[in-house]
Design a protein around this motif. Structure first.
Motif, PDB file in Angstrom:
ATOM      1  N   THR A  88      -3.410  -5.949   4.503  1.00 31.22           N
ATOM      2  CA  THR A  88      -2.800  -6.586   3.339  1.00 31.22           C
ATOM      3  C   THR A  88      -3.327  -5.971   2.052  1.00 31.22           C
ATOM      4  O   THR A  88      -2.566  -5.698   1.115  1.00 31.22           O
ATOM      5  CB  THR A  88      -3.081  -8.095   3.356  1.00 31.22           C
ATOM      6  OG1 THR A  88      -2.559  -8.658   4.566  1.00 31.22           O
ATOM      7  CG2 THR A  88      -2.442  -8.790   2.164  1.00 31.22           C
ATOM      8  N   LEU A  89      -4.635  -5.751   1.980  1.00 26.84           N
ATOM      9  CA  LEU A  89      -5.236  -5.143   0.789  1.00 26.84           C
ATOM     10  C   LEU A  89      -4.631  -3.769   0.532  1.00 26.84           C
ATOM     11  O   LEU A  89      -4.265  -3.431  -0.604  1.00 26.84           O
ATOM     12  CB  LEU A  89      -6.745  -5.024   0.973  1.00 26.84           C
ATOM     13  CG  LEU A  89      -7.510  -4.428  -0.209  1.00 26.84           C
ATOM     14  CD1 LEU A  89      -7.503  -5.386  -1.386  1.00 26.84           C
ATOM     15  CD2 LEU A  89      -8.945  -4.086   0.198  1.00 26.84           C
ATOM     16  N   LEU A  90      -4.512  -2.957   1.579  1.00 24.71           N
ATOM     17  CA  LEU A  90      -3.937  -1.617   1.442  1.00 24.71           C
ATOM     18  C   LEU A  90      -2.490  -1.696   0.959  1.00 24.71           C
ATOM     19  O   LEU A  90      -2.088  -0.948   0.053  1.00 24.71           O
ATOM     20  CB  LEU A  90      -4.006  -0.893   2.791  1.00 24.71           C
ATOM     21  CG  LEU A  90      -3.281   0.450   2.889  1.00 24.71           C
ATOM     22  CD1 LEU A  90      -3.856   1.456   1.905  1.00 24.71           C
ATOM     23  CD2 LEU A  90      -3.358   0.990   4.314  1.00 24.71           C
ATOM     24  N   HIS A  91      -1.708  -2.580   1.536  1.00 24.73           N
ATOM     25  CA  HIS A  91      -0.291  -2.686   1.204  1.00 24.73           C
ATOM     26  C   HIS A  91      -0.096  -3.064  -0.268  1.00 24.73           C
ATOM     27  O   HIS A  91       0.679  -2.425  -0.983  1.00 24.73           O
ATOM     28  CB  HIS A  91       0.366  -3.736   2.104  1.00 24.73           C
ATOM     29  CG  HIS A  91       1.856  -3.799   1.999  1.00 24.73           C
ATOM     30  ND1 HIS A  91       2.683  -2.799   2.448  1.00 24.73           N
ATOM     31  CD2 HIS A  91       2.671  -4.752   1.471  1.00 24.73           C
ATOM     32  CE1 HIS A  91       3.944  -3.124   2.223  1.00 24.73           C
ATOM     33  NE2 HIS A  91       3.967  -4.307   1.618  1.00 24.73           N
ATOM     34  N   VAL A  92      -0.819  -4.079  -0.711  1.00 20.94           N
ATOM     35  CA  VAL A  92      -0.662  -4.545  -2.091  1.00 20.94           C
ATOM     36  C   VAL A  92      -1.211  -3.516  -3.077  1.00 20.94           C
ATOM     37  O   VAL A  92      -0.607  -3.245  -4.119  1.00 20.94           O
ATOM     38  CB  VAL A  92      -1.354  -5.911  -2.289  1.00 20.94           C
ATOM     39  CG1 VAL A  92      -1.270  -6.350  -3.743  1.00 20.94           C
ATOM     40  CG2 VAL A  92      -0.718  -6.963  -1.386  1.00 20.94           C
ATOM     41  N   ALA A  93      -2.356  -2.932  -2.760  1.00 24.38           N
ATOM     42  CA  ALA A  93      -2.964  -1.956  -3.664  1.00 24.38           C
ATOM     43  C   ALA A  93      -2.115  -0.699  -3.794  1.00 24.38           C
ATOM     44  O   ALA A  93      -1.994  -0.121  -4.883  1.00 24.38           O
ATOM     45  CB  ALA A  93      -4.365  -1.593  -3.177  1.00 24.38           C
ATOM     46  N   ALA A  94      -1.513  -0.252  -2.703  1.00 24.19           N
ATOM     47  CA  ALA A  94      -0.773   1.012  -2.721  1.00 24.19           C
ATOM     48  C   ALA A  94       0.584   0.897  -3.401  1.00 24.19           C
ATOM     49  O   ALA A  94       1.043   1.853  -4.039  1.00 24.19           O
ATOM     50  CB  ALA A  94      -0.595   1.523  -1.292  1.00 24.19           C
ATOM     51  N   TYR A  95       1.222  -0.263  -3.283  1.00 26.14           N
ATOM     52  CA  TYR A  95       2.574  -0.376  -3.823  1.00 26.14           C
ATOM     53  C   TYR A  95       2.617  -0.293  -5.343  1.00 26.14           C
ATOM     54  O   TYR A  95       3.623   0.125  -5.915  1.00 26.14           O
ATOM     55  CB  TYR A  95       3.233  -1.672  -3.325  1.00 26.14           C
ATOM     56  CG  TYR A  95       4.090  -1.464  -2.106  1.00 26.14           C
ATOM     57  CD1 TYR A  95       3.585  -0.777  -0.996  1.00 26.14           C
ATOM     58  CD2 TYR A  95       5.392  -1.933  -2.043  1.00 26.14           C
ATOM     59  CE1 TYR A  95       4.359  -0.572   0.120  1.00 26.14           C
ATOM     60  CE2 TYR A  95       6.177  -1.734  -0.913  1.00 26.14           C
ATOM     61  CZ  TYR A  95       5.661  -1.061   0.156  1.00 26.14           C
ATOM     62  OH  TYR A  95       6.437  -0.847   1.266  1.00 26.14           O
ATOM     63  N   GLY A  96       1.559  -0.709  -6.030  1.00 28.13           N
ATOM     64  CA  GLY A  96       1.544  -0.609  -7.485  1.00 28.13           C
ATOM     65  C   GLY A  96       1.648   0.826  -7.972  1.00 28.13           C
ATOM     66  O   GLY A  96       2.617   1.197  -8.655  1.00 28.13           O
TER      67      GLY A  96
END
Length: 395
Positions: free
Chosen positions: A210-218
């Motif tokens: 989840t951390l990777l997904h949210v951080a990367a999409y920005g």
């Protein structure tokens, strides 16, 4: 992950006498809630308000977490929160915190005031970077013509900042986590009017995926929008559509922009002629720079969170030390690097807040590849173009 077998000994786990949680809670946790999934060998305090259980984890970490968390909720309700982490020896540990201690978001009113103050300061630096010179009172010109000339670049760059934040919001909604109000950070360095925004999590992040997904999409959204704007600006600049001038030497500040500049206006650059500076080019370039800076794997920047999601807390910590060292060295020669390392140290140093289950690696190959590409983006944008611009005209 390799399954670890419980030791054959039946010796009672070592336990500190002055633990943060009541003794009856400790006993219920150790004897009933952890059960077969986590064999407890030692119990000790965790920071100022929690307890850490050391021992051996059995089976898949995500499955074990779900089972233990379900038993915790069944026995003790919503009063406590479970975290499954890794200690300094890379061994699995379980941490129990009271819910009030685990979730302490900034009060909404305070967050709104901070956001408004940071936003106003960012508006000033954006307008200043686009020629209004609000930070230079002796040269300030508030005539309608000057204000109108500063608005296009300001609006374009703000749209790129909004695209970055939209990426985080889209991913957070997909994952069911809540984000705080973004705090836009003023810059005022050359044409870079803002460093981007500080975006915090208001809810606990469940796992590294989840951390990777949210951080990367920005930065994915922000960089894609910035690159599209940069390409459009280069095409218009190549056609002579622009109200400013850009010196050829400027293209050597960035490897990626230097390559693209060579493709679009290579003949002009080789001849040493100035290039028409279209507002789209300036805004797109600034947007790429802001996203690239945020993708450096240090602190709680997007890059630091991406590295944590990909490789875990310890490996991300090693990258953080290397990144800060390199930024510090380059800061001796480069003003932007110096400002950025100071920004990270004072505002974004971290550490990254624990996820509830940090042992499992992200399964999404798409997110893993995206994360690696974004870490590479910082190198492509921030490294200088080597040598001289070679004449090569495509458009």
């Amino acid at each position: 992950m390799t399954t670890q077998r419980a030791p054959a000994s039946t010796e009672e786990p070592r336990q500190d006498r002055n633990l943060q949680l009541p003794s009856e809670v400790i006993q219920r946790l150790r004897n009933v809630i952890f059960g077969f999934d986590f064999f407890v060998t030692k119990v000790e305090n965790y920071q100022a308000n929690g307890v850490i259980f050391k021992g051996n984890l059995r089976g898949n970490p995500a499955t074990a977490y779900d089972r233990i968390a379900a038993r915790l909720k069944g026995e003790l309700g919503e009063e406590y929160v479970l975290y499954l982490l890794e200690d300094q020896e890379e061994q699995p540990v379980a941490v129990i915190l009271p819910k009030d201690a685990a979730e302490q978001p900034l009060p909404a009113t305070q967050e709104a005031l901070l956001s408004a103050a940071f936003g106003l300061a960012t508006l000033v630096t954006l307008l200043n970077a686009n020629g209004l010179l609000l930070l230079q009172p002796d040269q300030l010109d508030l005539s309608p013509g000057s204000v109108l000339s500063a608005l296009p670049g300001t609006i374009l760059f703000f749209l790129l900042l909004a695209a970055h934040e939209a990426g985080h919001r889209v991913a957070a909604k997909q994952e069911g986590v809540e984000l705080g109000t973004p705090l836009f950070v003023p810059a005022g360095l050359g044409f870079l009017g803002s460093f981007g925004a500080i975006t915090s999590f208001r809810s606990t992040v469940p796992d590294r995926a989840t951390l990777l997904h949210v951080a990367a999409y920005g930065p994915a959204f922000g960089a894609a929008a910035s690159l599209a704007m940069l390409l459009a600006g280069l095409a218009l600049s190549a056609a002579g559509v622009g109200d400013g001038e850009l010196q050829p030497a400027a293209f050597q500040d960035s490897l990626l922009v230097g390559v693209l500049g060579q493709l679009f206006v290579g003949s002009k650059l080789a001849q040493g002629a100035t290039v028409s500076l279209n507002p789209l080019l300036a805004a797109g370039w600034a947007g790429l720079l802001a996203n690239a800076l945020n993708c450096i794997p240090v602190g709680v920047l997007d890059g630091g969170r991406i590295a944590h999601g990909l490789w875990g807390r310890r490996n991300a910590g090693r990258l953080n030390i290397i990144g800060l060292f390199l930024l510090g060295v380059t800061g001796i020669f480069d003003t932007l690097s110096l400002f950025w390392v100071l920004f990270v140290i004072f505002l974004q140093r971290g550490p990254i807040s624990p996820q509830r289950e940090e042992l499992s690696q992200p399964e999404s190959q798409q997110d893993r590849v995206l994360g690696l590409c974004l870490l590479g983006l910082s190198l492509l944008v921030l490294l200088p173009y080597p040598g001289a611009i070679i004449p090569e005209t495509v458009f």
